[in-house]
Design an enzyme around this catalytic site. Structure first.
Site, PDB file in Angstrom:
ATOM      1  N   LEU A  12      11.626   1.478   6.612  1.00  0.00           N
ATOM      2  CA  LEU A  12      11.013   1.946   5.373  1.00  0.00           C
ATOM      3  C   LEU A  12      11.664   3.280   5.022  1.00  0.00           C
ATOM      4  O   LEU A  12      11.693   4.198   5.856  1.00  0.00           O
ATOM      5  CB  LEU A  12       9.502   2.136   5.551  1.00  0.00           C
ATOM      6  CG  LEU A  12       8.770   2.616   4.297  1.00  0.00           C
ATOM      7  CD1 LEU A  12       8.690   1.502   3.263  1.00  0.00           C
ATOM      8  CD2 LEU A  12       7.378   3.123   4.637  1.00  0.00           C
ATOM      9  N   LYS A  42       6.654  -1.889   1.827  1.00  0.00           N
ATOM     10  CA  LYS A  42       5.483  -1.283   2.484  1.00  0.00           C
ATOM     11  C   LYS A  42       4.311  -2.245   2.353  1.00  0.00           C
ATOM     12  O   LYS A  42       3.383  -2.044   1.555  1.00  0.00           O
ATOM     13  CB  LYS A  42       5.174   0.085   1.875  1.00  0.00           C
ATOM     14  CG  LYS A  42       4.320   0.978   2.781  1.00  0.00           C
ATOM     15  CD  LYS A  42       4.293   2.405   2.262  1.00  0.00           C
ATOM     16  CE  LYS A  42       3.415   3.303   3.110  1.00  0.00           C
ATOM     17  NZ  LYS A  42       3.966   3.547   4.452  1.00  0.00           N
ATOM     18  N   TYR A  45       0.831  -1.201   0.000  1.00  0.00           N
ATOM     19  CA  TYR A  45       0.000   0.000   0.000  1.00  0.00           C
ATOM     20  C   TYR A  45       0.864   1.248   0.000  1.00  0.00           C
ATOM     21  O   TYR A  45       2.090   1.191   0.205  1.00  0.00           O
ATOM     22  CB  TYR A  45      -0.915   0.018   1.224  1.00  0.00           C
ATOM     23  CG  TYR A  45      -0.206   0.382   2.512  1.00  0.00           C
ATOM     24  CD1 TYR A  45      -0.313   1.670   3.045  1.00  0.00           C
ATOM     25  CD2 TYR A  45       0.581  -0.544   3.194  1.00  0.00           C
ATOM     26  CE1 TYR A  45       0.339   2.020   4.226  1.00  0.00           C
ATOM     27  CE2 TYR A  45       1.235  -0.207   4.362  1.00  0.00           C
ATOM     28  CZ  TYR A  45       1.114   1.074   4.871  1.00  0.00           C
ATOM     29  OH  TYR A  45       1.776   1.413   6.029  1.00  0.00           O
ATOM     30  N   GLU A  61      13.163   2.788  13.619  1.00  0.00           N
ATOM     31  CA  GLU A  61      12.200   3.805  13.201  1.00  0.00           C
ATOM     32  C   GLU A  61      11.009   3.769  14.150  1.00  0.00           C
ATOM     33  O   GLU A  61      11.000   3.019  15.121  1.00  0.00           O
ATOM     34  CB  GLU A  61      11.746   3.543  11.762  1.00  0.00           C
ATOM     35  CG  GLU A  61      11.108   2.176  11.554  1.00  0.00           C
ATOM     36  CD  GLU A  61      10.802   1.873  10.092  1.00  0.00           C
ATOM     37  OE1 GLU A  61      10.806   2.804   9.269  1.00  0.00           O
ATOM     38  OE2 GLU A  61      10.549   0.696   9.782  1.00  0.00           O
TER      39      GLU A  61
END
Length: 283
Positions: free
Chosen positions: A200, A144, A31, A176
């Site tokens: 990411l 993702k 996505y 992250e």
């Protein structure tokens, strides 16, 4: 409201998910979330290219080109007369009887819709709290994918603790946030985890690195241990919908002076200027 459903624009109430869609049953898909400013999809090309890359990484073949997809998403924003908000697009492997293995002939299911965005102005201005969590996700965080269960669980824990974000730590090193990239200012230099399989590589992250280069702010893409994070003079996070948010407290410990720092403010302002420049948002 119109939604994009396998290439067609239909009313939202007419859209549905097949009970045997692999995205529904396995989280088997990818996505993107894209911000809309002044009716323009900000960093559309970067998001669309990453969507195609993520799909390829898990073996989903998307028909058409990146340009074809971009045109469809632009049309969706126009159909819904969206001025300020966001767009969500999802690709699943397709519909098939529930088995872990899948046939080669599946047709990817593509859906997209627009939504309103509530900018976290209070947090952007005054700063926000965060907590630390162990990073127990799989080792392909650069994709993702729809598999966000652990992110959801840790984000919920952070929310219940009165925090804006959970910052993840793997083997002693900060990776992250559950839905953001993380940056620490140490001795005037921004440090952030390199773009490896453990994070990411956020589109907003990429833009912020450009901002720093343009403004002469030093950046080191290097691993940051937990102790270094907690001794940082400033910390901030970034994402598509939150933009840039200063973190002024982690696990109850103030960061720096406990207020948003000057370098963070420079990054915020530089990012807003880049948005205006690339989407023609009036001053």
């Amino acid at each position: 409201m119109k939604v994009l459903y396998n290439g067609d624009f239909i009313e939202k109430e007419d859209a549905f998910v097949d009970i045997e869609d692999r995205g529904y049953q396995f989280g088997d898909g990818v996505y993107e979330v894209i911000r809309v400013y002044n009716g323009t999809l900000f960093t559309l090309k970067e998001h669309t290219e990453r969507l195609f890359k993520s799909a390829k990484e898990i073996g989903i073949h998307l028909q058409g080109t990146v340009s074809d997809m971009e045109n469809k998403l632009k049309q969706l924003v126009s159909e819904n007369e969206l001025t300020d908000g966001g767009l969500y697009i999802q690709v699943t492997r397709g519909v098939a009887p529930r088995k872990h293995q899948y046939p080669d002939s599946l047709t990817p299911q593509i859906t997209a819709y627009t939504f309103q965005v509530k900018k976290p102005v209070q947090e952007q201005t005054a700063g926000a709290k965060a907590v630390l969590s162990e990073d127990l996700r799989w080792l392909r965080c650069d994709i993702k994918s729809l598999n966000l269960l652990y992110n959801v669980m840790e984000k919920q824990k952070a929310s219940e603790a009165g925090a804006f974000e959970a910052i993840l730590v793997r083997d002693g090193f900060v990776t992250e946030g559950t839905s953001s990239n993380v940056y620490a200012v140490i001795d005037g230099v921004i440090r952030t985890h390199p773009a490896t399989n453990l994070i990411l590589n956020g589109i907003t992250r990429r833009k912020l690195l450009q901002v720093c280069e343009e403004q002469g702010i030093g950046v080191e893409e290097t691993r940051l241990c937990k102790a270094d994070l907690l001794r940082a003079q400033e910390i901030f996070i970034s994402s598509t919908t939150a933009e840039v948010v200063p973190i002024i407290e982690i696990d109850g410990q103030p960061i720096g002076n406990g207020v948003p720092g000057e370098i963070t403010k420079r990054v915020q302002e530089g990012f807003q200027q880049k948005i205006k420049h690339e989407t023609s948002v009036p001053s």
